[in-house]
Write a protein that holds these residues in place. Structure first.
Motif, PDB file in Angstrom:
ATOM      1  N   ASN A  17       0.820  -1.212   0.000  1.00  0.00           N
ATOM      2  CA  ASN A  17       0.000   0.000   0.000  1.00  0.00           C
ATOM      3  C   ASN A  17       0.856   1.265   0.000  1.00  0.00           C
ATOM      4  O   ASN A  17       0.508   2.265   0.615  1.00  0.00           O
ATOM      5  N   MET A  18       1.981   1.241  -0.746  1.00  0.00           N
ATOM      6  CA  MET A  18       2.818   2.430  -0.831  1.00  0.00           C
ATOM      7  C   MET A  18       2.429   3.311  -2.009  1.00  0.00           C
ATOM      8  O   MET A  18       2.343   4.524  -1.902  1.00  0.00           O
ATOM      9  N   ARG A  19       2.168   2.694  -3.171  1.00  0.00           N
ATOM     10  CA  ARG A  19       1.821   3.442  -4.382  1.00  0.00           C
ATOM     11  C   ARG A  19       0.306   3.486  -4.517  1.00  0.00           C
ATOM     12  O   ARG A  19      -0.323   2.491  -4.866  1.00  0.00           O
ATOM     13  N   LEU A  20      -0.279   4.641  -4.245  1.00  0.00           N
ATOM     14  CA  LEU A  20      -1.726   4.767  -4.199  1.00  0.00           C
ATOM     15  C   LEU A  20      -2.265   5.324  -5.514  1.00  0.00           C
ATOM     16  O   LEU A  20      -1.755   6.327  -6.018  1.00  0.00           O
ATOM     17  N   PRO A  21      -3.296   4.697  -6.086  1.00  0.00           N
ATOM     18  CA  PRO A  21      -3.889   5.253  -7.302  1.00  0.00           C
ATOM     19  C   PRO A  21      -4.528   6.613  -7.024  1.00  0.00           C
ATOM     20  O   PRO A  21      -5.213   6.793  -6.010  1.00  0.00           O
ATOM     21  N   LYS A  22      -4.320   7.555  -7.930  1.00  0.00           N
ATOM     22  CA  LYS A  22      -4.844   8.905  -7.760  1.00  0.00           C
ATOM     23  C   LYS A  22      -5.487   9.387  -9.051  1.00  0.00           C
ATOM     24  O   LYS A  22      -5.142   8.949 -10.138  1.00  0.00           O
ATOM     25  N   VAL A  23      -6.404  10.327  -8.905  1.00  0.00           N
ATOM     26  CA  VAL A  23      -7.027  11.007 -10.031  1.00  0.00           C
ATOM     27  C   VAL A  23      -6.915  12.499  -9.774  1.00  0.00           C
ATOM     28  O   VAL A  23      -7.362  12.987  -8.719  1.00  0.00           O
ATOM     29  N   SER A  45      -5.476 -11.591   2.189  1.00  0.00           N
ATOM     30  CA  SER A  45      -5.835 -10.817   3.382  1.00  0.00           C
ATOM     31  C   SER A  45      -4.682 -10.020   3.999  1.00  0.00           C
ATOM     32  O   SER A  45      -4.872  -9.369   5.015  1.00  0.00           O
ATOM     33  N   TYR A  46      -3.495 -10.037   3.394  1.00  0.00           N
ATOM     34  CA  TYR A  46      -2.311  -9.427   4.017  1.00  0.00           C
ATOM     35  C   TYR A  46      -2.062  -8.059   3.392  1.00  0.00           C
ATOM     36  O   TYR A  46      -1.874  -7.940   2.177  1.00  0.00           O
ATOM     37  N   PHE A  47      -2.035  -7.000   4.231  1.00  0.00           N
ATOM     38  CA  PHE A  47      -1.832  -5.619   3.780  1.00  0.00           C
ATOM     39  C   PHE A  47      -0.589  -5.041   4.445  1.00  0.00           C
ATOM     40  O   PHE A  47      -0.383  -5.193   5.650  1.00  0.00           O
ATOM     41  N   ASP A  48       0.209  -4.365   3.634  1.00  0.00           N
ATOM     42  CA  ASP A  48       1.483  -3.814   4.117  1.00  0.00           C
ATOM     43  C   ASP A  48       1.493  -2.304   3.952  1.00  0.00           C
ATOM     44  O   ASP A  48       1.160  -1.772   2.886  1.00  0.00           O
ATOM     45  N   THR A  49       1.883  -1.587   5.013  1.00  0.00           N
ATOM     46  CA  THR A  49       2.009  -0.144   4.969  1.00  0.00           C
ATOM     47  C   THR A  49       3.185   0.262   5.850  1.00  0.00           C
ATOM     48  O   THR A  49       3.961  -0.589   6.294  1.00  0.00           O
ATOM     49  N   GLU A  54       3.283   8.139   2.751  1.00  0.00           N
ATOM     50  CA  GLU A  54       2.352   9.260   2.883  1.00  0.00           C
ATOM     51  C   GLU A  54       0.921   8.856   2.490  1.00  0.00           C
ATOM     52  O   GLU A  54       0.668   8.404   1.383  1.00  0.00           O
ATOM     53  N   GLY A  55      -0.004   9.035   3.427  1.00  0.00           N
ATOM     54  CA  GLY A  55      -1.411   8.762   3.182  1.00  0.00           C
ATOM     55  C   GLY A  55      -1.804   7.308   3.243  1.00  0.00           C
ATOM     56  O   GLY A  55      -3.011   6.983   3.262  1.00  0.00           O
ATOM     57  N   SER A  56      -0.845   6.406   3.308  1.00  0.00           N
ATOM     58  CA  SER A  56      -1.124   4.977   3.175  1.00  0.00           C
ATOM     59  C   SER A  56      -1.907   4.418   4.356  1.00  0.00           C
ATOM     60  O   SER A  56      -2.895   3.691   4.175  1.00  0.00           O
ATOM     61  N   GLU A  57      -1.484   4.727   5.568  1.00  0.00           N
ATOM     62  CA  GLU A  57      -2.170   4.179   6.739  1.00  0.00           C
ATOM     63  C   GLU A  57      -3.606   4.707   6.818  1.00  0.00           C
ATOM     64  O   GLU A  57      -4.532   3.953   7.143  1.00  0.00           O
ATOM     65  N   GLU A  58      -3.792   5.983   6.508  1.00  0.00           N
ATOM     66  CA  GLU A  58      -5.138   6.555   6.524  1.00  0.00           C
ATOM     67  C   GLU A  58      -6.039   5.902   5.474  1.00  0.00           C
ATOM     68  O   GLU A  58      -7.230   5.683   5.717  1.00  0.00           O
ATOM     69  N   VAL A  59      -5.475   5.604   4.306  1.00  0.00           N
ATOM     70  CA  VAL A  59      -6.246   4.938   3.256  1.00  0.00           C
ATOM     71  C   VAL A  59      -6.721   3.568   3.728  1.00  0.00           C
ATOM     72  O   VAL A  59      -7.878   3.180   3.500  1.00  0.00           O
ATOM     73  N   LEU A  60      -5.856   2.824   4.396  1.00  0.00           N
ATOM     74  CA  LEU A  60      -6.271   1.509   4.888  1.00  0.00           C
ATOM     75  C   LEU A  60      -7.355   1.626   5.961  1.00  0.00           C
ATOM     76  O   LEU A  60      -8.237   0.759   6.043  1.00  0.00           O
ATOM     77  N   ARG A  61      -7.296   2.669   6.761  1.00  0.00           N
ATOM     78  CA  ARG A  61      -8.373   2.869   7.746  1.00  0.00           C
ATOM     79  C   ARG A  61      -9.726   3.006   7.043  1.00  0.00           C
ATOM     80  O   ARG A  61     -10.712   2.358   7.422  1.00  0.00           O
ATOM     81  N   GLN A  74      -4.905  -9.082   7.840  1.00  0.00           N
ATOM     82  CA  GLN A  74      -3.693  -8.791   8.608  1.00  0.00           C
ATOM     83  C   GLN A  74      -3.084  -7.482   8.109  1.00  0.00           C
ATOM     84  O   GLN A  74      -3.013  -7.244   6.904  1.00  0.00           O
ATOM     85  N   ILE A  75      -2.652  -6.641   9.057  1.00  0.00           N
ATOM     86  CA  ILE A  75      -1.988  -5.376   8.717  1.00  0.00           C
ATOM     87  C   ILE A  75      -0.565  -5.400   9.259  1.00  0.00           C
ATOM     88  O   ILE A  75      -0.329  -5.720  10.431  1.00  0.00           O
ATOM     89  N   THR A  76       0.375  -5.056   8.394  1.00  0.00           N
ATOM     90  CA  THR A  76       1.760  -4.808   8.792  1.00  0.00           C
ATOM     91  C   THR A  76       2.036  -3.321   8.639  1.00  0.00           C
ATOM     92  O   THR A  76       1.735  -2.738   7.590  1.00  0.00           O
ATOM     93  N   THR A  77       2.591  -2.703   9.669  1.00  0.00           N
ATOM     94  CA  THR A  77       3.145  -1.363   9.499  1.00  0.00           C
ATOM     95  C   THR A  77       4.534  -1.344  10.112  1.00  0.00           C
ATOM     96  O   THR A  77       4.983  -2.336  10.707  1.00  0.00           O
ATOM     97  N   LYS A  78       5.244  -0.219   9.935  1.00  0.00           N
ATOM     98  CA  LYS A  78       6.676  -0.233  10.223  1.00  0.00           C
ATOM     99  C   LYS A  78       7.125   1.020  10.968  1.00  0.00           C
ATOM    100  O   LYS A  78       6.597   2.117  10.742  1.00  0.00           O
ATOM    101  N   LEU A  79       8.112   0.810  11.834  1.00  0.00           N
ATOM    102  CA  LEU A  79       8.754   1.874  12.604  1.00  0.00           C
ATOM    103  C   LEU A  79       9.960   2.378  11.825  1.00  0.00           C
ATOM    104  O   LEU A  79      10.886   1.613  11.543  1.00  0.00           O
TER     105      LEU A  79
END
Length: 370
Positions: A17-23, A45-49, A54-61, A74-79
Motif C-alpha cells: 500500500n505504498m503506491r496509491l492510485p490517484k485522479v 488478506s495481508y496488507f502492508d504499509t 504518505e497517506g497509506s495508513e489513513e487509506v487503509l483505515r 492482517q496489517i503490517t506497518t513499520k517503525l
C-alpha cells in the motif's frame, strides 16, 4: 494460493500500500475500494504499509478497517528508524500509526529498512526492546524487520535477535545473483534460521513488469497470454518459507492479473527458467548511465534536484522501458526535492561531475517522458 503461518491461512499475494492510485492528484478511493474488495473476495488478506508511506495508513483505515471485520485481514506497518532521533520518537510513531489505521493492534510491526546506519540507530534507541514490549502487551501480534543491508548484517541480526518472527526481504529474479542485493544469499540466511519471509520488490519496483523492453519482449513472445509480472511472481512462488509476496497495484486490471497468477499458479518449467536467465543477461548487458552516486553535483543544484536518483531512474528506463514506473518515481522524488522539469540548465552540476555526464540532457529527456 495460501499457506499456514502464525495460526492463520495467509494468502501468498500481499497488498503493498505504498503506491496509491490517484485522479487529478487526489486519492482514488473508488478504485482502491474496488481493488480491496476483489483482493479479499479472492481469498487474500495481508496488507502492508508504513509510517513514512504518505497517506497509506489513513487509506487503509477508510478502505479496509472501516469496511471489513478486524479478524478478516492482517496489517503490517513499520517503525521508521531513518527518522527516529530519540527513544521517545518510537512511541510517537506507533501512536500515530495506530491512530491513522484506526486499530488498537497490528498483526505485524517491523523495524523499517534496516541497513548499516539504521541498524546502529535500532541498537542505540533499543528498538528491539521496544518491539518485545509491544508483543508482550498485544499491541503487535508479531514482530520483525524489513531489510536492505548485506548478508553478513542479516546473519548477525538474526543471530542476535532470535525472537524475530518475520523478515521482509527484497527478492526477485534480477537481484537473485546480483553482487549488490545478493538476494539468494539473503534468502538462504533467513531459511537457515527458519525465519518466515515476506517478499518486497518482487518486480524490482515495477521495472520487471514492463513488456516493451528487450527482456520483456522475450518473455512476452514465449507466452503472449500472460504478463511479464507473472514471470517474476512464479519465480518466487517456488520458494519455501515465504509468508506472502507484496506488490503495489495501481489499477484493478493489475490486481486481477496478479490474482489470476497466484490462484492458478503453475511452476516454471526448465525452459521457462532458462528464458528468465536470458532476460537477466539482456538487462545486465544493456548500456546504462555510469553515475557512481558520488553526489558531487547535489550541493551545486539551485533547484535541489536529487540528480543521482534521476540518473538512476532514467538509466532504468533505458533498460526496462517502463514509463509508468518512471512517472511514479518522478512524482515521489518531487516530494523530496526539485523535479527534473525544474532544471534551469545552469550547468553547475556538469562542471563538477567526475564522470562528465550529460546531466542537463537527462533532465530534459525525463521531463519529456513524464
Amino acid at each position: 494460493m495460501a499457506t499456514q503461518y502464525f495460526g492463520k491461512n495467509i494468502g501468498k499475494l500481499g497488498y503493498g500500500n505504498m503506491r496509491l492510485p490517484k485522479v487529478d492528484g487526489k486519492i482514488d478511493f473508488a478504485t482502491i475500494n474496488a481493488m480491496i474488495d476483489k483482493f479479499m473476495a479472492s481469498g487474500f488478506s495481508y496488507f502492508d504499509t508504513a509510517y513514512i508511506y504518505e497517506g497509506s495508513e489513513e487509506v487503509l483505515r477508510e478502505a479496509l478497517v472501516k469496511r471489513y471485520p478486524r479478524d478478516s485481514f492482517q496489517i503490517t506497518t513499520k517503525l521508521a528508524m531513518m527518522v527516529t532521533k530519540s527513544a521517545g520518537d518510537m512511541q510517537k510513531q506507533l501512536d500515530t500509526s495506530l491512530a491513522r489505521l484506526g486499530v488498537d493492534f497490528v498483526d505485524f510491526y517491523l523495524l523499517h529498512g534496516l541497513k548499516t546506519d539504521f541498524i546502529k540507530a535500532a541498537e542505540e534507541y533499543d528498538a528491539w526492546g521496544f518491539l518485545r514490549g509491544l508483543k508482550e502487551k498485544g499491541i503487535a501480534k508479531h514482530i520483525g524487520f524489513s531489510f536492505h543491508g548485506t548478508p553478513e548484517e542479516l546473519d548477525e541480526l538474526l543471530r542476535k535477535h532470535p525472537y524475530v518472527e518475520i523478515v521482509q526481504l527484497q527478492l526477485n529474479y534480477l537481484d537473485w545473483e546480483s553482487r549488490d542485493v545478493q538476494a539468494r544469499r539473503l534468502y538462504e540466511i533467513a531459511r537457515s534460521y527458519n525465519t518466515p519471509i515476506s517478499v518486497m520488490e518482487p518486480n524490482k519496483g515495477g521495472w520487471l513488469a514492463g513488456e516493451t523492453s528487450e527482456a520483456g519482449k522475450l518473455l512476452k513472445s514465449a507466452n503472449p497470454d500472460v504478463s511479464a509480472a507473472s514471470w517474476a511472481f512464479r519465480f518466487l512462488l517456488r520458494l519455501e518459507g515465504i509468508v506472502t509476496i507484496l506488490t503495489g497495484m495501481g489499477t484493478l486490471g493489475e490486481l486481477e492479473d496478479n490474482v489470476n497468477t497466484f490462484t492458478n499458479y503453475t511452476p516454471l518449467s526448465d525452459d521457462e527458467r532458462g528464458l528468465i536467465e536470458k532476460a537477466v543477461d539482456i538487462i545486465n548487458s544493456t548500456p546504462s548511465i555510469p553515475c557512481t552516486g558520488c553526489n558531487y553535483c547535489m550541493p551545486h543544484c539551485p533547484e535541489k534536484i536529487i540528480i543521482p536518483a534521476y540518473l538512476q531512474i532514467y538509466s532504468n528506463y533505458l533498460i526496462y522501458k517502463n514509463l509508468d514506473t518512471l512517472k511514479h518515481i518522478d512524482f515521489m522524488l518531487g516530494a523530496e526535492g526539485g523535479q527534473a522539469g525544474q532544471c534551469i540548465k545552469c550547468g553547475e552540476c556538469e562542471k563538477v561531475c567526475p564522470q562528465n555526464l550529460g546531466i542537463i540532457h537527462v533532465m530534459a529527456e525525463v521531463t519529456g517522458l513524464v
